[in-house]
Design an enzyme around this catalytic site. Structure first.
Site, PDB file in Angstrom:
ATOM      1  N   HIS A  94       0.777  -1.280   0.126  1.00  0.00           N
ATOM      2  CA  HIS A  94      -0.070  -0.036  -0.018  1.00  0.00           C
ATOM      3  C   HIS A  94       0.692   1.270   0.255  1.00  0.00           C
ATOM      4  O   HIS A  94       1.299   2.121  -0.929  1.00  0.00           O
ATOM      5  CB  HIS A  94      -0.522   0.043   1.513  1.00  0.00           C
ATOM      6  CG  HIS A  94      -1.624  -0.677   1.654  1.00  0.00           C
ATOM      7  ND1 HIS A  94      -3.148  -1.753   0.767  1.00  0.00           N
ATOM      8  CD2 HIS A  94      -1.685  -1.834   2.386  1.00  0.00           C
ATOM      9  CE1 HIS A  94      -3.136  -2.546   1.105  1.00  0.00           C
ATOM     10  NE2 HIS A  94      -2.952  -2.817   2.613  1.00  0.00           N
TER      11      HIS A  94
HETATM   12  C1  BDR Z   1      -3.439   0.827   5.159  1.00  0.00           C
HETATM   13  O1  BDR Z   1      -3.826   0.428   6.561  1.00  0.00           O
HETATM   14  C2  BDR Z   1      -2.417   0.301   7.388  1.00  0.00           C
HETATM   15  O2  BDR Z   1      -2.510  -0.988   7.849  1.00  0.00           O
HETATM   16  C3  BDR Z   1      -0.746   0.232   6.252  1.00  0.00           C
HETATM   17  O3  BDR Z   1       0.180   0.427   6.512  1.00  0.00           O
HETATM   18  C4  BDR Z   1      -1.364   0.686   4.968  1.00  0.00           C
HETATM   19  O4  BDR Z   1      -1.887   2.703   4.792  1.00  0.00           O
HETATM   20  C5  BDR Z   1      -4.098   0.164   4.378  1.00  0.00           C
HETATM   21  O5  BDR Z   1      -5.104   0.256   4.493  1.00  0.00           O
END
Ligand code: BDR
Ligand code: CA
Length: 313
Positions: A243
């Site tokens: 992500h």
């Molecule tokens: C986001 O939520 C976190 O768990 C990850 O680091 C990312 O920023 C994804 O939904």
């Protein structure tokens, strides 16, 4: 080329860690003025510690790390140990960092930096809940017009939610903060799940990290290996979505991504859909566009960029 000045606001998190490493591996393009930690994936005491671990891993003890808000603006903190493990960086064995945490509060650092630097020259890169950023804008509204751009990971439209059926984690944890940021008028680039779910760390990519034969390569392989298990079970996908590194990859090579300039509003009222990013992808309202909402990515190009850059560390 003068590197672009950025502040990375983060809640590490394995994918946050990879984003930080990608930024540190790209000093010609990006000048990381500071790393500000926020409560999110795990509580603040761990995210600020994890941010320092990653700076040290990258050999960047010179980058100041600040601790910010330990809870969202209005609601109690929701964390994601079920994804990231108890420490937030589960996977490899990690030693405690030796570099100090700055005494200054992250929100004060953000305000001071935006007042000190020339207007329009500092970009904010939030990788977690938007609490620190919104707190800075609320306390010092004069800094809002000084921000060059915000490039954030958060939200979802076609993929809908990952923490609730409707909401993505970063926005869900602090929707009031997200609303302030999305209504700020600052140029926004949003990397939602729609795009981050297209950059999956498949087995060959993890093998590629390991084959670097460096400490960074080994760590990234161990982190993505751990982080993978959750998405494989949940989505039946081939690997974990990277992500947060999408934001840094966008700053380095925006042509890897495509999206639409659209209106995005944050749901703050409904219990059922709190934190949903209501994205007018199809232009069915007359609400003014406020964000470049990314939808697609050249995944091979992304991994090529990531592996060549990480190999430099
Ligand atoms: C986001 O939520 C976190 O768990 C990850 O680091 C990312 O920023 C994804 O939904
Ligand atoms: Ca994150």
């Amino acid at each position: 080329m003068t590197p672009r000045k950025i502040i990375i606001d983060t809640d590490p998190g394995q994918d946050d860690a990879v984003a930080l490493l990608l930024a540190f591996a790209s000093p010609q393009e990006l000048d990381v003025l500071g790393v500000t930690a926020v409560a999110g994936n795990v509580p603040l005491a761990l995210t600020q510690k994890n941010a320092r671990i990653v700076c040290e891993l990258a050999g960047r003890k010179d980058v100041p790390v600040f601790a910010g808000c330990d809870r969202p603006m209005k609601h109690s903190l929701v964390t994601a140990e079920h994804v990231h493990g108890k420490t937030g960086l589960d996977g490899p064995q990690l030693a405690d960092p030796v570099m100090p945490l700055q005494a200054q509060h992250a929100v004060d650092f953000i305000i001071e930096t935006l007042r000190r630097e020339a207007p329009g020259t500092v970009t904010l890169v939030p990788l977690g809940p938007l609490t620190n950023i919104a707190a800075a804008f609320t306390r010092a509204p004069d800094i809002v017009s000084n921000v060059q751009e915000i490039v954030l990971m958060g939200g979802a439209y076609f993929e809908v939610g990952n923490i609730t059926p409707a909401a993505e984690f970063n926005i869900y944890v602090d929707p009031e903060a997200a609303e302030i940021v999305f209504k700020s008028g600052i140029p926004l680039v949003v990397a939602p799940l729609d795009v981050t779910h297209k950059v999956l760390t498949t087995a060959p990519h993890i093998a590629g990290f390991r084959a670097m034969g460096t400490q960074v390569g080994d760590m990234v392989a161990a982190w993505t290996d751990f982080f993978e298990r959750f998405d494989k079970e949940k989505y039946g996908s081939e690997g974990a979505p990277l992500h947060d590194p999408c934001t840094i990859a966008y700053l380095l090579q925006p042509d890897l991504f495509s999206g639409r300039q659209i209106n995005v509003e944050i749901e703050t009222q409904s219990e059922l859909t709190r934190g949903m990013t209501v994205a007018d992808w199809w232009g069915v309202t007359d609400r003014a566009p406020n964000a470049l909402f990314l939808g697609n990515v050249d995944a091979e190009g992304f991994f090529e960029l990531l592996t060549t850059r990480l190999a430099r560390l």
